[in-house]
Design an enzyme around this catalytic site. Sequence first.
Site, short mmCIF file in Angstrom:
data_model
loop_
_atom_site.label_atom_id
_atom_site.label_comp_id
_atom_site.label_asym_id
_atom_site.label_seq_id
_atom_site.Cartn_x
_atom_site.Cartn_y
_atom_site.Cartn_z
N HIS A 285 0.82 -1.22 0.00
CA HIS A 285 0.00 0.00 0.00
C HIS A 285 0.86 1.28 0.00
CE1 HIS A 285 0.46 -0.44 4.50
NE2 HIS A 285 0.55 0.88 4.41
N ASP A 318 0.32 -7.77 1.24
CA ASP A 318 0.65 -6.37 1.45
C ASP A 318 2.16 -6.17 1.48
OD1 ASP A 318 0.22 -3.66 1.75
OD2 ASP A 318 -0.05 -3.76 3.92
N SER A 401 4.73 2.59 7.80
CA SER A 401 4.41 1.40 7.01
C SER A 401 5.58 0.97 6.14
CB SER A 401 3.20 1.67 6.12
OG SER A 401 2.05 1.92 6.89
#
Length: 559
Positions: A285, A318, A401
């Site tokens: 992402h 992911d 992230s």
Amino acid sequence: MPAAGPQSAAAPATGPQSAAAPAAGPQIAAAPLAAGPQTPAAPAPGPQPDAGPHPAAPHAAGPRPPAAPAPGPQAAPSAGAPLDPAPRPDTGPDGPATGPDDSAPTPQAPPQDTADAPFVPHPGDGGPRPAGAAPYAAPPQAFSGLPGDHGAAAGGQGPHPAPHGAWQQYDPWSAPLQAGPLAPVSQDRRRRRGPLVAGAVALALLAGGIGGGIGAYVERYGGINDIRLPQSAGDGAGRRPDSVAGIAQRALPGVVTIHVRGSAEQGTGTGFVLDRQGHILTNNHVVQPAGSGGEISVTFSGGQTAKARVVGQDGGYDLAVIQVEGVTGLRPLTLGNSDSVQVGDPVVAIGAPFDLANTVTSGIISAKQRPITAGGEKGDGSDVSYVDALQTDAPINPGNSGGPLVDAKARVIGINSAIRAADSAGGLEGGGQGGSIGLGFAIPINQAKRVAEELINSGRATHPVIGVTLEMEYAGDGARVGKSSKGGKPPVLPDGPGAKAGIKAGDVITKVDGAPVHSGEELIVKIRSHRPGDTLVLTLLRGGKDRTVRLSLGSSSTG
């Protein structure tokens, strides 16, 4: 009237006289002015004003101080005057002496000039004088008599002394003296002046340097009477390798900040170096906004920046791998073993929360095998990630992230991916803007390592599957296999891993390898935590009875 007898003796001169040019020929005697003897004239008190030219006085023929000889005879003052071929008895070596006479002095005759010497006019001195004479003022003359004096001869005066000093040259009746040319400064004086100037310059520079130093000291440390607060000395010792500072020192060189810009959106995330070929692991992402034509920029902890390209990505895990090229001195991080992690182990999270690069936070492992799902913005489930995650209380925020979660030996044990925010209404934030409340989740490195290797080698990742379709809306405990086909697919794929293990439509899977399963998401997470080909033991509930089956995981690929 012709003279009846000899002239009376003149008074001697008051001082030494300057040398006068001797006559080259016989002198012309001046005509006598009186019929009888005259009284001696009084000595001249000083220089008198020059009343104009006088008849030339006869000069003595005796020896005189040396001077430039005159080339020709002197002119006679009056016609018919008898010549005086010999010195008069009243003359001395310095010329005829003047005698006392009336109280008023007679005007002086100008000094005789040589025939060839150039004449320079001088204001107020009564006429021209030789070029070698003293400038600007006529030398003082001794008086030979007064007007109407018939005793002394007009030409009986001798040469006068040269003036000494400015006051002796002063003539009150002449024009004001003009300033003459200045004497040139001697070389010795110039030599003496040079060291003085150099010393003055050096002293000025020294004073300026001292003043500047004092000002800088006062600016930096304050005045003399300023208050000084006590402070301990700096600690120059290193940190223990297992301290947070020691861990960060070893891990930071391998962590990067990622900036992504696409046609519709942009974002910031974190990644870490996998190898010296420039491969970097991050979350899917993070790089997803770049799309197919976006731009990805990587900034290293030292400030160097490089462009990157996507090597492979997978939404189900992911995870994504990007690569930079032409960068040297890369510092890959060491990968640990997430299966060996224990709850309570200290961990350190590194990332760029809200684009604050190289941020270090610390915490512990709060839990293991925490089934989480993240994403799902597309609505069809294609972007939903299923992770059997490590839970940590190390502060993680948007921008962290893709960053590493490392253990006490700076080994990567997880990839920070999601948080539970206070405003997330029960859901997990993968790339949202919620803040940390101490609930962070990381993809175990064992799973991430396998996926990263597949993305680097083939550009796509494989997913383990059991070959069945689950009812995600089932509200009971466990994961139920669908009873009817959806979209033309049967709930149990023929000849698939589930069909081979004996799984049938409507069965409820309650355990995987003895671990309880409470939902379809949890079952997917448990399966995704294994590799294709791994063997699992499933507990089934069919008709109210439990069954145990062994299943070998199949494989499907995405990319």
